[in-house]
Design a protein around this motif. Structure first.
Motif, PDB file in Angstrom:
ATOM      1  N   SER A  73      -0.193  -9.708  -9.004  1.00 46.83           N
ATOM      2  CA  SER A  73      -0.878 -10.155  -7.795  1.00 46.83           C
ATOM      3  C   SER A  73      -0.130  -9.651  -6.564  1.00 46.83           C
ATOM      4  O   SER A  73       1.041  -9.256  -6.644  1.00 46.83           O
ATOM      5  N   GLU A  74      -0.808  -9.677  -5.421  1.00 46.35           N
ATOM      6  CA  GLU A  74      -0.179  -9.215  -4.182  1.00 46.35           C
ATOM      7  C   GLU A  74       1.064 -10.045  -3.854  1.00 46.35           C
ATOM      8  O   GLU A  74       2.100  -9.499  -3.436  1.00 46.35           O
ATOM      9  N   LYS A  75       0.977 -11.348  -4.060  1.00 43.02           N
ATOM     10  CA  LYS A  75       2.105 -12.224  -3.754  1.00 43.02           C
ATOM     11  C   LYS A  75       3.307 -11.906  -4.629  1.00 43.02           C
ATOM     12  O   LYS A  75       4.456 -11.827  -4.148  1.00 43.02           O
ATOM     13  N   GLU A  76       3.072 -11.708  -5.914  1.00 44.31           N
ATOM     14  CA  GLU A  76       4.166 -11.400  -6.835  1.00 44.31           C
ATOM     15  C   GLU A  76       4.811 -10.061  -6.514  1.00 44.31           C
ATOM     16  O   GLU A  76       6.041  -9.911  -6.575  1.00 44.31           O
ATOM     17  N   ALA A  77       3.988  -9.065  -6.146  1.00 44.85           N
ATOM     18  CA  ALA A  77       4.517  -7.737  -5.834  1.00 44.85           C
ATOM     19  C   ALA A  77       5.415  -7.776  -4.605  1.00 44.85           C
ATOM     20  O   ALA A  77       6.528  -7.228  -4.609  1.00 44.85           O
ATOM     21  N   LYS A  78       4.939  -8.418  -3.540  1.00 47.10           N
ATOM     22  CA  LYS A  78       5.732  -8.480  -2.310  1.00 47.10           C
ATOM     23  C   LYS A  78       7.000  -9.305  -2.497  1.00 47.10           C
ATOM     24  O   LYS A  78       8.043  -8.984  -1.924  1.00 47.10           O
ATOM     25  N   ARG A  79       6.927 -10.362  -3.317  1.00 51.58           N
ATOM     26  CA  ARG A  79       8.111 -11.168  -3.560  1.00 51.58           C
ATOM     27  C   ARG A  79       9.154 -10.374  -4.349  1.00 51.58           C
ATOM     28  O   ARG A  79      10.351 -10.486  -4.086  1.00 51.58           O
ATOM     29  N   GLY A  84      14.512  -7.904  -3.992  1.00 53.32           N
ATOM     30  CA  GLY A  84      15.301  -6.778  -4.479  1.00 53.32           C
ATOM     31  C   GLY A  84      15.172  -6.501  -5.965  1.00 53.32           C
ATOM     32  O   GLY A  84      15.967  -5.752  -6.531  1.00 53.32           O
ATOM     33  N   LYS A  85      14.166  -7.080  -6.605  1.00 53.00           N
ATOM     34  CA  LYS A  85      13.976  -6.853  -8.032  1.00 53.00           C
ATOM     35  C   LYS A  85      13.414  -5.459  -8.308  1.00 53.00           C
ATOM     36  O   LYS A  85      13.658  -4.900  -9.381  1.00 53.00           O
ATOM     37  N   VAL A  86      12.657  -4.928  -7.372  1.00 55.64           N
ATOM     38  CA  VAL A  86      12.116  -3.573  -7.477  1.00 55.64           C
ATOM     39  C   VAL A  86      12.327  -2.860  -6.151  1.00 55.64           C
ATOM     40  O   VAL A  86      12.538  -3.503  -5.119  1.00 55.64           O
ATOM     41  N   GLU A  87      12.282  -1.542  -6.183  1.00 54.06           N
ATOM     42  CA  GLU A  87      12.497  -0.771  -4.962  1.00 54.06           C
ATOM     43  C   GLU A  87      11.228  -0.647  -4.128  1.00 54.06           C
ATOM     44  O   GLU A  87      11.297  -0.444  -2.916  1.00 54.06           O
ATOM     45  N   ALA A  88      10.075  -0.761  -4.777  1.00 48.57           N
ATOM     46  CA  ALA A  88       8.816  -0.587  -4.054  1.00 48.57           C
ATOM     47  C   ALA A  88       7.687  -1.260  -4.810  1.00 48.57           C
ATOM     48  O   ALA A  88       7.753  -1.471  -6.021  1.00 48.57           O
ATOM     49  N   ALA A  89       6.640  -1.619  -4.064  1.00 46.93           N
ATOM     50  CA  ALA A  89       5.393  -2.124  -4.628  1.00 46.93           C
ATOM     51  C   ALA A  89       4.262  -1.330  -3.999  1.00 46.93           C
ATOM     52  O   ALA A  89       4.384  -0.841  -2.865  1.00 46.93           O
ATOM     53  N   VAL A  90       3.159  -1.198  -4.723  1.00 50.87           N
ATOM     54  CA  VAL A  90       2.071  -0.324  -4.271  1.00 50.87           C
ATOM     55  C   VAL A  90       0.760  -1.090  -4.234  1.00 50.87           C
ATOM     56  O   VAL A  90       0.411  -1.805  -5.183  1.00 50.87           O
ATOM     57  N   SER A  91       0.043  -0.919  -3.120  1.00 48.77           N
ATOM     58  CA  SER A  91      -1.312  -1.448  -2.986  1.00 48.77           C
ATOM     59  C   SER A  91      -2.286  -0.281  -3.103  1.00 48.77           C
ATOM     60  O   SER A  91      -2.175   0.708  -2.365  1.00 48.77           O
ATOM     61  N   LEU A  92      -3.240  -0.392  -4.016  1.00 49.96           N
ATOM     62  CA  LEU A  92      -4.187   0.691  -4.270  1.00 49.96           C
ATOM     63  C   LEU A  92      -5.583   0.310  -3.818  1.00 49.96           C
ATOM     64  O   LEU A  92      -6.032  -0.812  -4.027  1.00 49.96           O
ATOM     65  N   SER A  93      -6.254   1.271  -3.202  1.00 42.47           N
ATOM     66  CA  SER A  93      -7.677   1.120  -2.878  1.00 42.47           C
ATOM     67  C   SER A  93      -8.393   2.374  -3.353  1.00 42.47           C
ATOM     68  O   SER A  93      -7.781   3.267  -3.936  1.00 42.47           O
ATOM     69  N   GLU A  94      -9.684   2.444  -3.096  1.00 43.43           N
ATOM     70  CA  GLU A  94     -10.469   3.548  -3.638  1.00 43.43           C
ATOM     71  C   GLU A  94     -10.002   4.912  -3.149  1.00 43.43           C
ATOM     72  O   GLU A  94      -9.931   5.872  -3.911  1.00 43.43           O
ATOM     73  N   PHE A 100       5.024  -0.740  -0.183  1.00 45.48           N
ATOM     74  CA  PHE A 100       5.855  -1.757   0.455  1.00 45.48           C
ATOM     75  C   PHE A 100       7.300  -1.585  -0.025  1.00 45.48           C
ATOM     76  O   PHE A 100       7.565  -1.597  -1.227  1.00 45.48           O
ATOM     77  N   VAL A 101       8.205  -1.440   0.914  1.00 47.76           N
ATOM     78  CA  VAL A 101       9.611  -1.226   0.581  1.00 47.76           C
ATOM     79  C   VAL A 101      10.487  -2.055   1.522  1.00 47.76           C
ATOM     80  O   VAL A 101      10.038  -2.489   2.588  1.00 47.76           O
ATOM     81  N   VAL A 102      11.734  -2.242   1.129  1.00 53.80           N
ATOM     82  CA  VAL A 102      12.717  -2.869   2.003  1.00 53.80           C
ATOM     83  C   VAL A 102      13.500  -1.798   2.754  1.00 53.80           C
ATOM     84  O   VAL A 102      13.780  -1.913   3.937  1.00 53.80           O
ATOM     85  N   SER A 103      13.858  -0.715   2.037  1.00 54.07           N
ATOM     86  CA  SER A 103      14.571   0.398   2.653  1.00 54.07           C
ATOM     87  C   SER A 103      14.162   1.689   1.967  1.00 54.07           C
ATOM     88  O   SER A 103      13.792   1.683   0.781  1.00 54.07           O
TER      89      SER A 103
END
Length: 369
Positions: A73-79, A84-94, A100-103
């Motif tokens: 979910s979007e909430k889980e990805a951003k959290r 710092g559990k992952v370096e990046a999260a991705v939101s996909l559309s058509e 989304f990154v911290v650094s």
């Protein structure tokens, strides 16, 4: 000679712990140093696209050998990113994506480049279909032509070869597998060759000489047994990693099995030489760990020699069998070299083997007089 081999194998069946232990240690160390360090980069993905798993975007994302995309979910990805559990999260559309990154890190750039290439490819196909909406067959033919061009480009860029100076290809899994296998087989071979010293010390050979056996048969039987045990151990480790863990040998698995022969021969000869210069089994047992660890460090079993900058260490490495064992095995796999191109390291190993075994047998016989 056959009688000696039969006796040795019977003793192995009664006391197999040494062989099993060294084989197991080789497997464990190769796994934890190589496979344990190799893992895909985890990247969470969320999207408003229905049935994302069935889309072409998701299919291409799953083809990556370095990145593992998984849906949350979007909430889980951003959290996960914020913690710092992952370096990046991705939101996909058509037709677009957002990261989304911290650094910013090199891995983030790699993720962005990979996703961008997928979207560019998909959008290009969609634009072709829109422009050729009145001719679907023509659109698909053009798309197929583009795929063929990508698979068979007119120009190829060669970035390095096995013979090129300063060309360095690194595969952590093979580095650990080859290094630990060549390292632990030293112990297996050495502690089998020492039986020659033990039997001579206990006057077993004096009694065997009274039998129809000749002295060369006794040497050959003992050394051939040590060779078979050492060779089988490394082949077993290589086979387990190729067929059970899926390590990529780059099409050179068969060549590596052949290239193990001169290395195992060189280690047997070196062990024979050490047997000839020590005074007793206690000295032999003390010196083998020191020599094996030193050779592993100098020969590139623990780390690739390409990252070593000390001229002294590089010079010393030229006198170590592991150096040429690693060179030939990596040459046959990651560098794709043919057997003819590996004549030099193989010849050096054979030369080392002949020299050490000649000196060893000569010194043993001189001491026996």
């Amino acid at each position: 000679m056959i009688a000696i081999l039969q006796t040795k194998f019977r003793l192995l069946l009664k006391k197999p712990l040494m062989f099993i232990g060294m084989t197991g240690m080789g497997l464990l160390f190769a796994f934890f140093l190589g496979m344990g360090q190799y893992s895909k980069m985890m990247v969470p993905v969320f999207s408003n696209i229905e049935n994302l798993e069935k889309t072409e975007i998701w299919e291409q994302l799953q083809e990556s050998e370095s990145i593992a995309f998984y849906i949350v979910s979007e909430k889980e990805a951003k959290r996960a990113v914020s913690e710092g559990k992952v370096e990046a999260a991705v939101s996909l559309s058509e037709d677009s994506y957002e990261i989304f990154v911290v650094s910013g890190t090199p891995n983030v750039q790699f993720i962005q480049h990979y996703i961008h290439s997928i979207y560019s490819d998909i959008l290009l196909k969609e634009n072709i279909r829109k422009e050729w909406k009145n001719d679907e067959d023509g659109a698909e033919a053009l798309i197929n032509q583009l795929e063929q061009v990508r698979e068979n480009p007119l120009f190829q860029i060669q970035t390095g070869t096995f013979q090129m100076e300063n060309s360095f290809v690194y595969d952590n899994r093979l580095q650990s597998l080859f290094g630990m296998s060549l390292f632990f087989v030293i112990y297996t071979i050495a502690f089998n060759v020492v039986h020659i010293l033990q039997e001579k010390t206990e006057k077993v050979w004096d009694r065997m000489i009274l039998s129809p056996l000749r002295k060369w048969e006794m040497y050959t039987g003992n050394l051939l047994y040590s060779f078979l045990i050492g060779y089988v151990q490394v082949v077993l480790i290589f086979t387990v990693f190729k067929y059970l863990t899926g390590v990529n040998f780059y099409g050179g698995f068969g060549k590596t099995l052949l290239l193990l022969i001169p290395y195992v021969f060189a280690i047997i000869a070196l062990s024979m030489f050490i047997v000839s210069v020590v005074k007793n089994i206690q000295q032999y047992n003390a010196i083998i760990p020191f020599i094996s660890v030193s050779m592993a460090m100098l020969g590139g079993a623990y780390w690739p020699l390409e990252i070593v900058s000390s001229p002294i260490l590089l010079t010393l490495s030229k006198f170590v069998p592991i150096t040429y064992g690693m060179e030939s095995l990596k040459g046959a796999t990651v560098y794709g070299a043919s057997l003819n191109e590996l004549i030099e390291p193989v010849s050096i190993l054979i030369l080392m083997g002949v020299l050490f075994i000649s000196l060893g047998i000569g010194l043993i016989e001189r001491r026996s007089e």
